[in-house]
Design an enzyme around this catalytic site. Structure first.
Site, mmCIF file in Angstrom:
data_model
loop_
_atom_site.group_PDB
_atom_site.id
_atom_site.type_symbol
_atom_site.label_atom_id
_atom_site.label_comp_id
_atom_site.label_asym_id
_atom_site.label_seq_id
_atom_site.Cartn_x
_atom_site.Cartn_y
_atom_site.Cartn_z
ATOM 1 N N ASN A 50 0.834 -1.215 0.000
ATOM 2 C CA ASN A 50 0.000 0.000 0.000
ATOM 3 C C ASN A 50 0.863 1.258 0.000
ATOM 4 O O ASN A 50 0.500 2.257 -0.611
ATOM 5 C CB ASN A 50 -0.958 0.011 1.198
ATOM 6 C CG ASN A 50 -2.215 -0.801 0.931
ATOM 7 O OD1 ASN A 50 -3.060 -0.403 0.138
ATOM 8 N ND2 ASN A 50 -2.322 -1.950 1.583
ATOM 9 N N ASN A 76 -6.942 5.070 7.674
ATOM 10 C CA ASN A 76 -6.463 3.685 7.741
ATOM 11 C C ASN A 76 -7.151 2.865 6.665
ATOM 12 O O ASN A 76 -8.264 3.181 6.261
ATOM 13 C CB ASN A 76 -6.788 3.090 9.117
ATOM 14 C CG ASN A 76 -6.262 1.667 9.269
ATOM 15 O OD1 ASN A 76 -5.156 1.355 8.804
ATOM 16 N ND2 ASN A 76 -7.034 0.796 9.898
ATOM 17 N N HIS A 129 -8.370 -1.067 5.982
ATOM 18 C CA HIS A 129 -8.598 -2.304 6.735
ATOM 19 C C HIS A 129 -9.161 -3.368 5.790
ATOM 20 O O HIS A 129 -10.074 -3.077 5.013
ATOM 21 C CB HIS A 129 -9.580 -2.031 7.885
ATOM 22 C CG HIS A 129 -9.805 -3.219 8.749
ATOM 23 N ND1 HIS A 129 -8.880 -3.639 9.689
ATOM 24 C CD2 HIS A 129 -10.817 -4.107 8.785
ATOM 25 C CE1 HIS A 129 -9.331 -4.730 10.275
ATOM 26 N NE2 HIS A 129 -10.509 -5.034 9.749
#
Ligand code: GRF
Length: 193
Positions: A22, A112, A114
């Protein structure tokens, strides 16, 4: 909400603990003209992880924090972020839980990614649990970070079908491909709602 000031790109730090796919993807996105962010700093909670090769390759400053004492470590990180005038944090596979104090210091400016369709499957082993529960779909979520684990406001989600033959590994692989599409899209969304 994160605000763009003028025409300059937002100085961003990416936090990692491992492979950093990422991170690589966010760096490549940040180099595009349309990107509202530029990545100026990489924080790693582990040394010698693969992800740090990407910061090296793209000549982005990085630092490893040993995390022996959480309070002291977070203080150090905050100091470095201030020094580097960081305005946005993107967590990308960062395996440490940030304290409330830290989160408050960056109020509304921590994102974030997830690997589940939150609010389902917060925490670890998301793919194992989704398969065990015979879910038809899993996926990924980009969300703002608040003081509760994987619970901040959702920005974007992408569904991924779970097939009978899927294993946690094959599902993780499929979801990761979608994560790489979703994170930049979520960043574009928060800056150009
Ligand atoms: C990703 O699945 C991300 O959703 C989760 O940790 C993994 C990190 O992968 N939080 P990578 O290090 O970015 O390759």
């Amino acid at each position: 909400m994160v605000k763009l000031t003028g025409k300059s790109k937002v100085r961003t730090a990416v936090f990692i603990s491992g492979t950093g796919s990422n991170l690589k993807n966010l760096i490549e996105f940040s180099l595009l003209k349309k990107s509202p962010i530029k990545i100026k700093f990489v924080v790693s909670s582990k040394k010698e992880v693969k992800g740090l090769n990407f910061s090296k390759k793209y000549k982005i400053l990085s630092r490893v924090y040993e995390y022996k004492d959480k309070k002291k470590t977070e203080k150090k990180i905050l100091k470095d972020l201030n020094k580097k005038r960081i305005n946005l944090i993107c967590l990308a596979g960062f395996m440490k839980i940030l304290s409330n104090n830290f989160i408050k210091s960056f109020n509304g400016k921590i994102l974030n990614i997830h690997p589940s369709l939150l609010p389902k499957y917060k925490g670890l082993k998301t793919h194992e649990r989704a398969i065990k529960n015979n879910e038809k779909y899993s996926g990924c979520t980009v969300h703002f970070v608040n003081s509760k684990l994987d619970s901040g406001r959702i920005i974007l989600q992408k569904k991924v079908k779970i097939r009978k033959i899927d294993t946690p590994k094959s599902l993780a692989k499929k979801i990761l491909i979608q994560e790489h599409r979703l994170y930049p899209r979520a960043i574009l969304k928060i800056f150009n709602p």
